[in-house]
Design a protein around this motif. Structure first.
Motif, mmCIF file in Angstrom:
data_model
loop_
_atom_site.group_PDB
_atom_site.id
_atom_site.type_symbol
_atom_site.label_atom_id
_atom_site.label_comp_id
_atom_site.label_asym_id
_atom_site.label_seq_id
_atom_site.Cartn_x
_atom_site.Cartn_y
_atom_site.Cartn_z
ATOM 1 N N LYS A 123 26.242 27.600 35.967
ATOM 2 C CA LYS A 123 24.322 27.594 36.293
ATOM 3 C C LYS A 123 24.737 27.604 37.882
ATOM 4 O O LYS A 123 23.988 28.314 38.017
ATOM 5 N N GLN A 124 25.837 27.507 39.049
ATOM 6 C CA GLN A 124 26.153 28.250 39.723
ATOM 7 C C GLN A 124 26.087 29.599 39.906
ATOM 8 O O GLN A 124 25.646 30.047 40.506
ATOM 9 N N VAL A 125 26.690 30.116 38.890
ATOM 10 C CA VAL A 125 26.770 31.558 38.680
ATOM 11 C C VAL A 125 25.653 32.220 38.640
ATOM 12 O O VAL A 125 25.700 33.338 39.245
ATOM 13 N N LYS A 126 24.907 32.018 37.133
ATOM 14 C CA LYS A 126 23.733 32.759 36.949
ATOM 15 C C LYS A 126 22.559 31.990 38.376
ATOM 16 O O LYS A 126 21.660 32.785 38.897
ATOM 17 N N CYS A 127 23.150 30.999 38.930
ATOM 18 C CA CYS A 127 21.893 30.997 40.461
ATOM 19 C C CYS A 127 22.172 32.344 41.743
ATOM 20 O O CYS A 127 21.423 32.986 41.781
ATOM 21 N N TYR A 128 23.433 32.496 41.972
ATOM 22 C CA TYR A 128 24.200 33.515 42.873
ATOM 23 C C TYR A 128 24.169 34.972 41.834
ATOM 24 O O TYR A 128 23.822 35.998 43.331
ATOM 25 N N LEU A 129 23.593 35.309 40.844
ATOM 26 C CA LEU A 129 23.483 36.136 40.346
ATOM 27 C C LEU A 129 21.693 36.738 40.515
ATOM 28 O O LEU A 129 20.831 37.378 40.358
ATOM 29 N N ARG A 130 21.024 35.500 40.641
ATOM 30 C CA ARG A 130 19.143 35.423 41.170
ATOM 31 C C ARG A 130 19.388 35.494 42.197
ATOM 32 O O ARG A 130 18.366 36.699 42.744
ATOM 33 N N CYS A 131 20.125 35.060 43.022
ATOM 34 C CA CYS A 131 19.742 35.272 44.435
ATOM 35 C C CYS A 131 20.120 36.673 44.718
ATOM 36 O O CYS A 131 19.560 37.437 45.225
ATOM 37 N N SER A 189 19.971 35.647 51.524
ATOM 38 C CA SER A 189 21.224 35.611 50.402
ATOM 39 C C SER A 189 21.948 34.917 50.501
ATOM 40 O O SER A 189 22.266 34.239 49.918
ATOM 41 N N SER A 190 22.428 34.875 51.839
ATOM 42 C CA SER A 190 22.993 33.528 52.536
ATOM 43 C C SER A 190 22.270 32.346 52.182
ATOM 44 O O SER A 190 23.337 31.578 51.766
ATOM 45 N N ARG A 191 21.502 32.181 52.912
ATOM 46 C CA ARG A 191 20.773 31.102 52.458
ATOM 47 C C ARG A 191 20.297 30.566 51.096
ATOM 48 O O ARG A 191 20.798 29.455 51.092
ATOM 49 N N CYS A 192 20.082 31.796 50.514
ATOM 50 C CA CYS A 192 20.082 31.431 49.083
ATOM 51 C C CYS A 192 21.786 31.104 48.769
ATOM 52 O O CYS A 192 21.564 30.339 47.374
ATOM 53 N N ASN A 193 22.945 31.361 48.347
ATOM 54 C CA ASN A 193 24.162 30.818 48.784
ATOM 55 C C ASN A 193 24.278 29.969 48.234
ATOM 56 O O ASN A 193 24.810 28.837 48.044
ATOM 57 N N ASP A 194 24.326 29.480 49.588
ATOM 58 C CA ASP A 194 24.629 27.434 50.239
ATOM 59 C C ASP A 194 23.428 27.303 49.550
ATOM 60 O O ASP A 194 24.021 26.449 49.481
ATOM 61 N N ARG A 195 22.398 27.101 48.772
ATOM 62 C CA ARG A 195 21.710 26.669 48.190
ATOM 63 C C ARG A 195 22.442 25.924 46.588
ATOM 64 O O ARG A 195 22.110 25.460 46.326
ATOM 65 N N CYS A 196 22.709 27.622 46.462
ATOM 66 C CA CYS A 196 23.698 27.271 44.987
ATOM 67 C C CYS A 196 24.795 26.380 45.178
ATOM 68 O O CYS A 196 25.092 25.324 44.653
ATOM 69 N N GLU A 197 25.727 26.939 46.489
ATOM 70 C CA GLU A 197 26.672 25.879 46.627
ATOM 71 C C GLU A 197 26.446 24.550 45.893
ATOM 72 O O GLU A 197 27.112 23.218 46.266
ATOM 73 N N SER A 198 25.376 23.787 47.187
ATOM 74 C CA SER A 198 25.232 22.650 46.940
ATOM 75 C C SER A 198 24.530 22.143 46.050
ATOM 76 O O SER A 198 24.905 21.200 45.921
ATOM 77 N N GLN A 199 23.616 22.679 45.663
ATOM 78 C CA GLN A 199 23.588 22.075 44.432
ATOM 79 C C GLN A 199 24.623 22.149 43.428
ATOM 80 O O GLN A 199 24.873 21.051 42.470
ATOM 81 N N PHE A 200 25.642 23.386 43.577
ATOM 82 C CA PHE A 200 26.805 22.965 42.045
ATOM 83 C C PHE A 200 27.166 21.334 42.979
ATOM 84 O O PHE A 200 27.890 20.486 42.274
ATOM 85 N N ASP A 201 27.736 21.811 44.244
ATOM 86 C CA ASP A 201 28.167 19.818 45.001
ATOM 87 C C ASP A 201 27.921 18.969 43.979
ATOM 88 O O ASP A 201 28.384 18.453 44.166
ATOM 89 N N ARG A 202 26.123 19.164 44.672
ATOM 90 C CA ARG A 202 25.220 17.345 43.311
ATOM 91 C C ARG A 202 25.785 17.776 42.641
ATOM 92 O O ARG A 202 26.573 16.391 42.037
ATOM 93 N N ALA A 203 25.319 18.916 41.699
ATOM 94 C CA ALA A 203 25.836 18.903 40.325
ATOM 95 C C ALA A 203 27.569 18.120 39.984
ATOM 96 O O ALA A 203 27.674 17.086 39.097
ATOM 97 N N LYS A 204 28.774 18.718 40.495
ATOM 98 C CA LYS A 204 29.760 17.914 40.702
ATOM 99 C C LYS A 204 30.147 16.709 40.994
ATOM 100 O O LYS A 204 30.605 15.265 40.185
ATOM 101 N N ALA A 205 28.769 16.044 42.006
ATOM 102 C CA ALA A 205 29.427 14.931 42.208
ATOM 103 C C ALA A 205 28.848 13.349 41.377
ATOM 104 O O ALA A 205 29.572 12.575 40.882
ATOM 105 N N ARG A 206 27.992 14.254 40.520
ATOM 106 C CA ARG A 206 27.072 13.303 39.034
ATOM 107 C C ARG A 206 28.059 13.205 38.243
ATOM 108 O O ARG A 206 27.930 11.806 37.577
#
Length: 168
Positions: free
Chosen positions: A113-121, A133-150
């Motif tokens: 999902k993170q890769v797909k997010c990066y591609l969308r950005c 794009s850097s803000r969008c990529n940061d959002r992808c990173e934080s979404q992945f971090d939250r998913a990994k924590a879950r």
């Protein structure tokens, strides 16, 4: 008339197949120590990565295509040989390996999902000069971090190392 297939479409199709195969791995993992489906799914994942690499090679200048393709082939051969000796293919697993397999699958899904997010950005940045794009990529990173924590917060994943699964 049949729609034209692009390299990206083929990769998405292969990736979807890999995710379906990986889901079968999670079910099969609980059933047996030897994981023929898990081994096949991991090999399919290696084939998907090889296909992606080959597509990227096709986008290089003509004089660099052959060298790039050779590197892809060598990497694929190395992954398959390592995978063939790994616990998922040999059946030599520890007691917690089944739980780790389930956790690995969930972590891989979050990473996809993170890769797909990066591609969308990247796509949005190419279509707009004002897109951040850097803000969008940061959002992808934080979404992945939250998913990994879950994933790692689940009781079944309590003994997982937290490292992303790899076959190389």
């Amino acid at each position: 008339m049949k729609p034209a297939t692009t390299p990206v479409h083929r990769i998405r199709t292969l990736s979807t197949g890999a995710l379906v195969a990986a889901a079968l791995v999670a079910v099969a993992t609980a059933a047996s120590a030897a994981e023929p489906l898990g081994c096949q799914a991991a090999k399919l994942s290696a084939q998907v990565n090889h296909a992606r690499c080959s597509v990227r090679c096709g986008q290089r200048p003509p004089e660099r295509v052959q060298a790039c393709q050779t590197r892809c082939d060598e990497r694929f051969t190395r992954k398959i040989s390592v995978l063939s000796a790994s616990p998922i293919c040999t059946g030599q697993t520890s007691g917690s390996a089944a739980n780790n397999g389930i956790c690995d699958l969930q972590l891989l899904k979050a990473a996809w999902k993170q890769v797909k997010c990066y591609l969308r950005c990247n796509r949005l940045a190419q279509n707009s000069d004002t897109f951040d794009s850097s803000r969008c990529n940061d959002r992808c990173e934080s979404q992945f971090d939250r998913a990994k924590a879950r994933v790692l917060a689940q009781p079944v994943c309590s003994r997982h190392s937290g490292l992303m699964p790899s076959i190389n």
